[in-house]
Design an enzyme around this catalytic site. Sequence first.
Site, PDB file in Angstrom:
ATOM      1  N   ASP A  82       0.866  -1.165   0.000  1.00 17.52           N
ATOM      2  CA  ASP A  82       0.000   0.000   0.000  1.00 17.52           C
ATOM      3  C   ASP A  82       0.911   1.227   0.000  1.00 17.52           C
ATOM      4  O   ASP A  82       2.140   1.124   0.162  1.00 17.52           O
ATOM      5  CB  ASP A  82      -0.968  -0.015   1.200  1.00 17.52           C
ATOM      6  CG  ASP A  82      -2.196   0.854   0.930  1.00 17.52           C
ATOM      7  OD1 ASP A  82      -2.138   1.711   0.024  1.00 17.52           O
ATOM      8  OD2 ASP A  82      -3.223   0.693   1.623  1.00 17.52           O
TER       9      ASP A  82
HETATM   10  C1  NOJ Z   1      -4.029   3.948   0.041  1.00 17.94           C
HETATM   11  C2  NOJ Z   1      -5.210   3.050   0.221  1.00 17.94           C
HETATM   12  O1  NOJ Z   1      -5.131   2.392   1.463  1.00 17.94           O
HETATM   13  C3  NOJ Z   1      -5.363   1.997  -0.863  1.00 17.94           C
HETATM   14  O2  NOJ Z   1      -6.592   1.361  -0.700  1.00 17.94           O
HETATM   15  C4  NOJ Z   1      -5.247   2.619  -2.226  1.00 17.94           C
HETATM   16  O3  NOJ Z   1      -5.384   1.627  -3.210  1.00 17.94           O
HETATM   17  C5  NOJ Z   1      -3.915   3.313  -2.339  1.00 17.94           C
HETATM   18  N1  NOJ Z   1      -3.819   4.348  -1.329  1.00 17.94           N
HETATM   19  C6  NOJ Z   1      -3.696   3.933  -3.725  1.00 17.94           C
HETATM   20  O4  NOJ Z   1      -4.543   4.994  -3.921  1.00 17.94           O
END
Ligand code: NOJ
Length: 730
Positions: A278
Amino acid sequence: MKFLKFTLPLFLICTLTLTAQNSLINPDIENRIESLVQQMTLDEKIGQLHQVSGYNENLKQQIQQGKIGSFLNVKGATATNEIQRIAVEESRLKIPLIFGLDVIHGYRTIFPIPLGEASSWDPDLVERTSAMAAREAAASGIHWTFAPMVDIARDPRWGRIAEGHGEDPYLGSVLAAAKVRGFQGKSLNDPFTIVACPKHYVAYGGAQAGRDYHAVDISINTLREIYLPPFKVAVDAGAGTIMSAFNELNGVPTSANLFTLTQILRNEWGFQGFVVSDWNSIGELLNHGIAATPAEAGIKALLAGVDMDMMGFVYANNLADLEKQGIISEKTIDEAVRRILRIKFQLGLFEHPFINPEFEKTTVLSKENLALARESAQKSIVLLKNDNQLLPLNKNIKSLAVIGPLADNRHDQLGCWHCEGKDIDVVTVLEGIQSKIPTEKIRYTKGCEVQGGSEKEILKAVEIAQNVEAAILVVGESADMSGEAASRSSLDLAGYQKKLVKAVYETGTPTVVVLMNGRPLTIPWIAEKIPAILETWQLGVQSGNAIADVIFGDYNPGGKLPVTFPRTVGQVPIFYNHKNTGRPSGSDKFTSKYLDVPVTPLFPFGYGLSYTKFKFSNLKVTVEKTDDMTKIFAGVEVQNIGDRIGDEIVQLYVQDVVASTTRPVKELKRFRRISLEPNEKKKVEFQLNTNELGFYNQNLEYVVEPGVFKIWVGPSSVQGLEGSFELTDN
Ligand code: NOJ
């Protein structure tokens, strides 16, 4: 204690996994990967593991040098083609970029938020909306979605509950697989499919106190029985990528967790795709306190099994040095590179790196897409209460008040993560109602804001409500009150909204409350006093049309709650598949309960009404044995005994009554959404395999134990016909 033989079922599970994931392995592609890896420099290899958000001119040179493998948040056919051109024409090895984006519930045509769509209990619908989202995204140059979000959420304080399918691992698994099938289609090589990324691996929804990003401390049994199943099923369905999460799990952050990322995901499940972190979750290992330097964080993440670093710059800045110092071997890096290249080859990016910009124009927000958005919005609505059949309203109604901060609001109906969704695409509830009855019959006022307001505005609403035949009150949460970093400690309606509802109710005008929210809310007063309540979540671009269809009876609501509604936040976490305790709640003081509130929820899991009525009868349960398999058959008759066509969601629950570890009071094992004409009766038959009746025992082995099981088939987790069956070990 004797265990049923479970060698065969487990063997079967493994075979299924390997088959679906094996389709990601193709000998020709493997040869091409090998030949490419042989030619790549260390820097080019590390480049494949590096993902950057957004493009700017300064990045051009890095693309030319093969130092970036992927972008997120770059979209549109023209933009992606232009950047792709740099990679495939100006870099030494011409390796295409993979463009990822959060296509969570639609690209431009926004469908209901996932928690809303989960209320449809309709995997076929969910597959179709995901396929449609994939089509629009692919036509706009996107290859990869960071979805489905398959985190089980048992705590509505956690804002990200909106992004997933609720509290149940079985419903969550069925919908997870449907989304993977929808996004990925039959072949990733099809230019209109995109690769899925089930997230956030794993147990992110178990955040302590419902606070986003917080630590997760759960038993391995709970991990395996509640949080892992949707991921397992998504992997079985062939998901090409997985996103590791932000949270720690029992002391080890999930983006550096060898147990979950390698032992379970790769070794047990045979996952052949790649894992992306993430956003900066590798860099955050420093805050977690398991790495003193970014380099150390990089070592831990890579060795645990994270292949691509999303916006952490940890791999890009450290891996080359670590390799030179002999701390990380090139072989380890090669393995991550292979996994990423495998998906790029599977997507056909080497053969067709560009998308024809004409597709974007004809695909996005087409008539067909909007029709599907309306259907999914209709099917996601849950009728929570309908005293004296106040709903549906008659279109001949003389006057109608439409009140509330969300009644004529476009933006908030898009919900969190609305991707390319635009306010102007949204049909509001007021507009939906205006399309059903003459405008001069409708009186509208806002009444208050979602989080603010004034007595004056409320007085105006009262004045309007006093003089009409019925009032529709649209209240709830704004889009930014759920989703990432949007935890709440109160689940009440915010601001002046409670006051507004009370004031309108006190006029004596029959009132319908339409809830729009990204999580269960605590609405005990509304549930008691207001005669008709619709839970509409955040339904996307066709929200107003779908809600008006339901209000005036052009569509009979049939959705059911995928999550429990508490009476008060003090009951949280509250979920239907809880354990019994040694002192189940009863009239005696010394039983498991509260002094000030019942233990039961306000609205239970699986609950939802209809404008018609259904009768369940003739539950028959049989156990059939062949030489190597035992199967359970459960059949029931469901009849529409009202005078309207309607949908019922037939749900099957079981309980293992006595086992070597305690089991939940009920577990959902099957469901089916059926449609019945007035008077029509249908036989609904379910089949269960014994391997679905097992659990992880004290030694963390998956076992199916002989003994008596209770079974219920009915319209919710608290109603249904009861039966039983027995599993024997011979
Ligand atoms: C953080 C989020 O937790 C995740 O769900 C997302 O896909 C990513 N950012 C990218 O935007």
